[in-house]
Design a protein around this motif. Sequence first.
Motif, mmCIF file in Angstrom:
data_model
loop_
_atom_site.group_PDB
_atom_site.id
_atom_site.type_symbol
_atom_site.label_atom_id
_atom_site.label_comp_id
_atom_site.label_asym_id
_atom_site.label_seq_id
_atom_site.Cartn_x
_atom_site.Cartn_y
_atom_site.Cartn_z
ATOM 1 N N VAL A 103 0.730 -1.311 0.239
ATOM 2 C CA VAL A 103 -0.085 0.227 0.304
ATOM 3 C C VAL A 103 1.142 1.694 -0.130
ATOM 4 O O VAL A 103 1.845 1.109 0.750
ATOM 5 N N SER A 113 0.430 5.864 -0.187
ATOM 6 C CA SER A 113 -0.165 6.663 -1.157
ATOM 7 C C SER A 113 -1.784 6.382 -1.051
ATOM 8 O O SER A 113 -2.561 5.404 -0.216
ATOM 9 N N ARG A 114 -1.722 6.243 -1.894
ATOM 10 C CA ARG A 114 -3.485 5.004 -2.719
ATOM 11 C C ARG A 114 -3.680 3.948 -3.018
ATOM 12 O O ARG A 114 -4.620 4.373 -3.385
ATOM 13 N N GLU A 133 -5.983 2.522 -7.606
ATOM 14 C CA GLU A 133 -6.441 3.671 -6.986
ATOM 15 C C GLU A 133 -7.453 3.461 -6.779
ATOM 16 O O GLU A 133 -8.697 3.568 -7.119
ATOM 17 N N ASN A 136 -10.185 5.371 -3.493
ATOM 18 C CA ASN A 136 -11.114 6.136 -3.076
ATOM 19 C C ASN A 136 -10.210 5.895 -1.731
ATOM 20 O O ASN A 136 -11.224 5.061 -0.450
ATOM 21 N N ARG A 137 -10.304 6.919 -0.668
ATOM 22 C CA ARG A 137 -9.619 6.263 0.529
ATOM 23 C C ARG A 137 -10.467 6.503 1.298
ATOM 24 O O ARG A 137 -10.525 6.001 2.817
ATOM 25 N N ASP A 138 -11.339 7.862 1.633
ATOM 26 C CA ASP A 138 -12.689 8.045 2.064
ATOM 27 C C ASP A 138 -13.416 7.072 1.934
ATOM 28 O O ASP A 138 -14.443 7.454 2.854
ATOM 29 N N ALA A 180 -12.708 3.689 1.533
ATOM 30 C CA ALA A 180 -12.049 2.289 1.439
ATOM 31 C C ALA A 180 -12.060 2.181 2.524
ATOM 32 O O ALA A 180 -11.387 1.781 3.469
ATOM 33 N N ILE A 238 -10.622 -2.999 0.158
ATOM 34 C CA ILE A 238 -9.552 -3.106 -0.006
ATOM 35 C C ILE A 238 -9.423 -4.302 -0.145
ATOM 36 O O ILE A 238 -8.469 -4.838 -0.415
ATOM 37 N N SER A 266 -3.951 3.183 10.014
ATOM 38 C CA SER A 266 -3.438 3.882 9.361
ATOM 39 C C SER A 266 -3.927 5.496 8.993
ATOM 40 O O SER A 266 -5.268 5.770 8.613
ATOM 41 N N ARG A 309 -3.470 7.168 6.646
ATOM 42 C CA ARG A 309 -4.277 7.899 5.428
ATOM 43 C C ARG A 309 -5.646 6.634 4.852
ATOM 44 O O ARG A 309 -6.833 6.675 4.239
ATOM 45 N N TRP A 310 -5.981 5.696 5.672
ATOM 46 C CA TRP A 310 -7.679 4.819 5.518
ATOM 47 C C TRP A 310 -7.954 5.186 6.582
ATOM 48 O O TRP A 310 -8.178 3.886 7.280
#
Length: 402
Positions: free
Chosen positions: A95, A97-98, A118, A120-122, A124, A129, A171, A173-174
């Motif tokens: 993993v 970044s995005r 890739e 969308n983290r918002d 995911a 995932i 994390s 980012r997630w």
Amino acid sequence: MQLPFDTIISDFSASALDRDKTRIYQAICDQDEVSRKRLAKHLSMRPTTISTLVNELIKDEVVEEVSTVASSGQGRPEVVLAPVRDRFIVIMLQVVSRTIRCRLVDMSGSLLGEEIIEINRDEADNSMILAATESLIEKLIANTPERSEILGIGIVVPGIIDRQNRLWIYSARWPRMQALPFDEIGEKFGLPVGVNRNLNLELRTRLLRKKEEREGSVLLIHWGYGIGSSYALNGSVIESSIGSFGEFGHWTVDPSSMRQCHCGESGCLETIASLWSLLPELRTIYPVVPSEETAFEAFTRENDISELPMIERAVDAFALSLANLNKAVFADRIVLTGPFVNIPSVLKRLESRFFQHLPHYAHGKCQMYVATLGAFDITQGCVMPFFEERMRTIFTAHDEAR
């Protein structure tokens, strides 16, 4: 990428024959146009021993006969031996970044296939995932070379992990991902799974390359989109039950702050000094500041941000926190990575503030470096344990014992 032959057969139960077989395979990997006759001369072994063990390696399909060369004497042409690099392969899931990157890696470190997605983290969450990773793995398995055996799935993620139970706990980012169980992937594909925190893996691989750093202590600090740390003592990376050391970016540095961190707490170091927290203010001055670390580093080479008030505050908070962390471990070496430490004026201010905060008796006891840890280092650290385990079974198995 080189197998650590000295550690593969380090067990006291390994026999002399096991060690000879390992030496033969290593010589075949290291030399060009190597034959049985040349192996016997190079390794000072009896030709019959060479022939027996080479035949075992051929039977195991990790060595193959590829061509012939003229004999150095008047005998028959000699058969050239070569390692079968893609006999065993590992699926590496990373993993970054995005993106989720999935690769097939052979024993030389070569990529035999790659799939990237890739998301969308918002949006995911765990199910998204897992579905994305399973889709990538299925595509790679479908394109696996026919003679290759997949040994397992190596996973590299940022944040906090439970390595023993193969959980990705958290994390920054997630934010919608919580305690993701990677065992589900292993069960689906019938493969063993190894989970690694990226900073621990980077430090472990660095120690493989730099023997001089295996004595004493090394503190690895990353300062970029997030802030993290890893620590090694006498060559061993120290891990807690959740795979983390220090959780440096989430130290509370301003208890009165109402700025909420991605971890759910308030007043963390990341809320003052991480790239994710600095982006909104930076973009009021530079609207196109990128959030991806490599792109951000390139941006700082074209735009001097070092004297902006928010950057100076970030450096001061980071330096004080780093000095306090170092007072707990008194590292012999501090290795800094990430885009911020590659800004010369930021690094200069950081070093100055850091050493100002150190007690007088610690001066001269700690060296500080800036390092760039490449993708190949992470790949090697992730996949190598699978190759080590499988090749150990090859080196310790002999025809007479089968």
